[in-house]
Design an enzyme around this catalytic site. Structure first.
Site, short mmCIF file in Angstrom:
data_model
loop_
_atom_site.label_atom_id
_atom_site.label_comp_id
_atom_site.label_asym_id
_atom_site.label_seq_id
_atom_site.Cartn_x
_atom_site.Cartn_y
_atom_site.Cartn_z
N ILE A 12 0.84 -1.20 0.00
CA ILE A 12 0.00 0.00 0.00
C ILE A 12 0.88 1.25 0.00
O ILE A 12 0.58 2.24 -0.69
CB ILE A 12 -0.96 0.00 1.22
N GLY A 13 1.99 1.19 0.73
CA GLY A 13 2.89 2.34 0.80
C GLY A 13 3.41 2.75 -0.57
O GLY A 13 3.44 3.94 -0.90
N ASP A 32 12.35 2.47 4.84
CA ASP A 32 11.85 1.09 4.79
C ASP A 32 12.97 0.12 5.12
O ASP A 32 14.10 0.27 4.64
CB ASP A 32 11.28 0.79 3.39
N THR A 35 12.03 -5.64 4.35
CA THR A 35 11.81 -7.03 4.75
C THR A 35 11.41 -7.79 3.49
O THR A 35 11.44 -7.23 2.39
CB THR A 35 10.65 -7.12 5.76
N THR A 119 -5.92 -0.73 10.59
CA THR A 119 -6.70 -1.79 9.94
C THR A 119 -8.05 -2.03 10.61
O THR A 119 -8.19 -1.79 11.82
CB THR A 119 -5.88 -3.10 9.96
N ASP A 120 -8.99 -2.53 9.84
CA ASP A 120 -10.30 -2.91 10.41
C ASP A 120 -10.16 -4.05 11.42
O ASP A 120 -11.05 -4.27 12.25
CB ASP A 120 -11.30 -3.30 9.30
N GLU A 121 -9.03 -4.76 11.37
CA GLU A 121 -8.88 -5.93 12.25
C GLU A 121 -8.78 -5.55 13.72
O GLU A 121 -8.91 -6.41 14.59
CB GLU A 121 -7.68 -6.77 11.80
N TYR A 143 -1.17 -10.13 15.17
CA TYR A 143 -1.07 -9.00 14.23
C TYR A 143 -2.01 -7.88 14.65
O TYR A 143 -1.59 -6.73 14.86
CB TYR A 143 -1.40 -9.45 12.80
N LYS A 147 -1.35 -4.02 16.18
CA LYS A 147 -1.86 -2.83 15.48
C LYS A 147 -2.75 -2.02 16.43
O LYS A 147 -2.73 -0.79 16.42
CB LYS A 147 -2.65 -3.23 14.23
N VAL A 199 -7.89 -23.05 0.48
CA VAL A 199 -8.97 -22.28 1.11
C VAL A 199 -9.09 -22.73 2.56
O VAL A 199 -9.27 -23.92 2.84
CB VAL A 199 -10.29 -22.50 0.35
N ASN A 242 -14.71 -15.59 0.91
CA ASN A 242 -13.45 -16.01 0.30
C ASN A 242 -13.66 -16.94 -0.90
O ASN A 242 -13.00 -16.81 -1.92
CB ASN A 242 -12.57 -16.73 1.33
#
Ligand code: NAD
Ligand code: TYD
Length: 331
Positions: A12-13, A32, A35, A119-121, A143, A147, A199, A242
């Site tokens: 995204i960056g 940056d 990684t 993030t929405d997470e 994660y 965040k 999946v 998904n």
């Protein structure tokens, strides 16, 4: 504007940097750590127009060098893959929390505007309806927990020190330059190669899909117009299970449905994410790309850019994994 973009060589960056340089004429410094997910190639077409500093956000010396002359910090830098965070959370703590702290200190010392990409997470999973900015924070994975910790630290710098902070929380993003460990690019490349498409669980988990350029513009909008101390959700226009995403990728690539393989579910797998973006829309942002069109553009980009993904698929990055994620690999 003179911007320090941390994590600007990632998915995204790098899309954000391209928009800022090309459309807004910003002077950009990218910091940056490079990684596995950050690559100079992601910025190949704007390389001559930006300053690049290789370094970690948790390193105050690298940050002090990179931030010189900048008016604002935009922080994308993070360890971002949920599965890696389940297998080995340490790197997530260092980058996502400690690194954010170092950046906040740099912003505080110089009175810079600070935008945290989130993030929405952080809200966890929701069965029905959508999260707003005032929904409780209930992260599920290491994660999302790191965040969330970072977001809380950012808010504390606004409340305690009066630092001009804003937070922009995006939903699942997709598009060019996304590292093929995330659902969409992984499935596209596996479909091209005729490999199995793994999946998780029953494939009925729902994500709220946001085209990367829409997210980049949303972040830019919050940077320019967001009220200090506020949080803005930036959600995509469409939600999708998904399995539906995977089947659409099979259609777009002409691969066979028999490639789908149901595999053991992710631990603590969030069922559904959904964001209300009313607050950001009221500020003047609107998502432009519907999922159907964005997915087709994304498949076409991967089809046309084999030189970008070949080294990743061929395992050239495996050395990096082994050095930094050995515990994760054994897990
Ligand atoms: P990415 O994994 O593609 O890129 C992360 C970038 O950060 C890479 O360039 C990497 O080299 C760099 N980085 C990692 N650790 C670093 C460190 N310690 N110091 C300096 N740089 C470091 O991630 P992305 O998908 O582009 O996500 C960017 C941001 O957006 C993250 O903060 C993520 O939490 C957030 N976000 C992502 C999504 C999504 O769907 N991908 C959705 C919402 C929010
Ligand atoms: P991912 O792209 O890892 O994003 P996130 O977990 O941050 O939402 O995964 C998106 C969804 O796809 C999530 O429900 C997990 C699922 N998934 C698979 O089913 N198979 C895979 O190989 C991957 C990477 C993800």
């Amino acid at each position: 504007m003179r911007l320090l973009v941390c994590g600007g060589a990632g998915f995204i960056g790098s899309n954000f940097v391209r928009i800022r340089v090309r459309e807004f004429g910003d002077e950009v410094t990218v910091l940056d750590k490079l990684t596995y997910a950050g690559r100079r190639e992601n910025l190949h077409d704007v390389a001559g127009e930006i300053r690049f500093v290789a370094g970690a956000i948790e390193d105050p010396i690298a940050v002090a060098d990179a931030v010189t002359g900048c008016e604002a910090i935009v922080n994308f830098a993070a360890e971002t893959h949920v599965d890696r965070s389940i297998a080995g959370p340490e790197a997530f703590l260092i980058t996502n929390m400690q690194g954010t702290h170092v950046l906040l200190e740099a912003a505080r010392e110089r009175s810079l505007r600070y935008l945290q990409v989130s993030t929405d997470e952080v809200y966890g999973s929701i069965e029905e309806g959508s999260f707003t900015e005032t929904s409780p924070l209930a992260p599920s994975s290491p994660y999302s927990a790191t965040k969330t910790g970072a977001d809380l630290l950012v808010s504390s710098y606004f409340h305690t020190y009066g630092l001009e902070t804003v937070i922009c929380r995006g939903s699942n993003s997709y598009g060019p330059y996304q590292y093929p460990e995330k659902l969409i690019p992984l499935m596209i490349l596996n479909a091209f190669a005729g490999d199995r498409l793994p999946v998780y669980g029953d494939g009925r988990n729902v994500r709220n899909w946001l085209f990367v350029e829409d997210f980049g513009r949303g972040i830019g909008h919050v940077l320019a117009h967001g009220v200090p101390g506020e949080v803005y959700n930036c959600g995509g226009p469409d939600e999708c299970e998904n399995l539906t995403v995977v089947k659409r990728i099979l259609e777009l690539t002409g691969a066979l449905e028999s490639l789908i393989e149901y595999v053991t579910d992710r631990l603590g797998h969030d069922r559904r994410y959904s964001l209300s973006s009313q607050k950001l829309r009221a500020l003047g942002w609107e998502a432009q790309v519907r999922f159907e069109a964005g997915l087709e553009r994304t498949v076409n980009w991967y089809r046309d850019n084999e030189r970008w993904w070949q080294p990743i698929r061929s395992g050239a990055y495996r050395d990096y994994y082994e050095r930094h994620y050995s515990r994760a690999l054994k897990g």
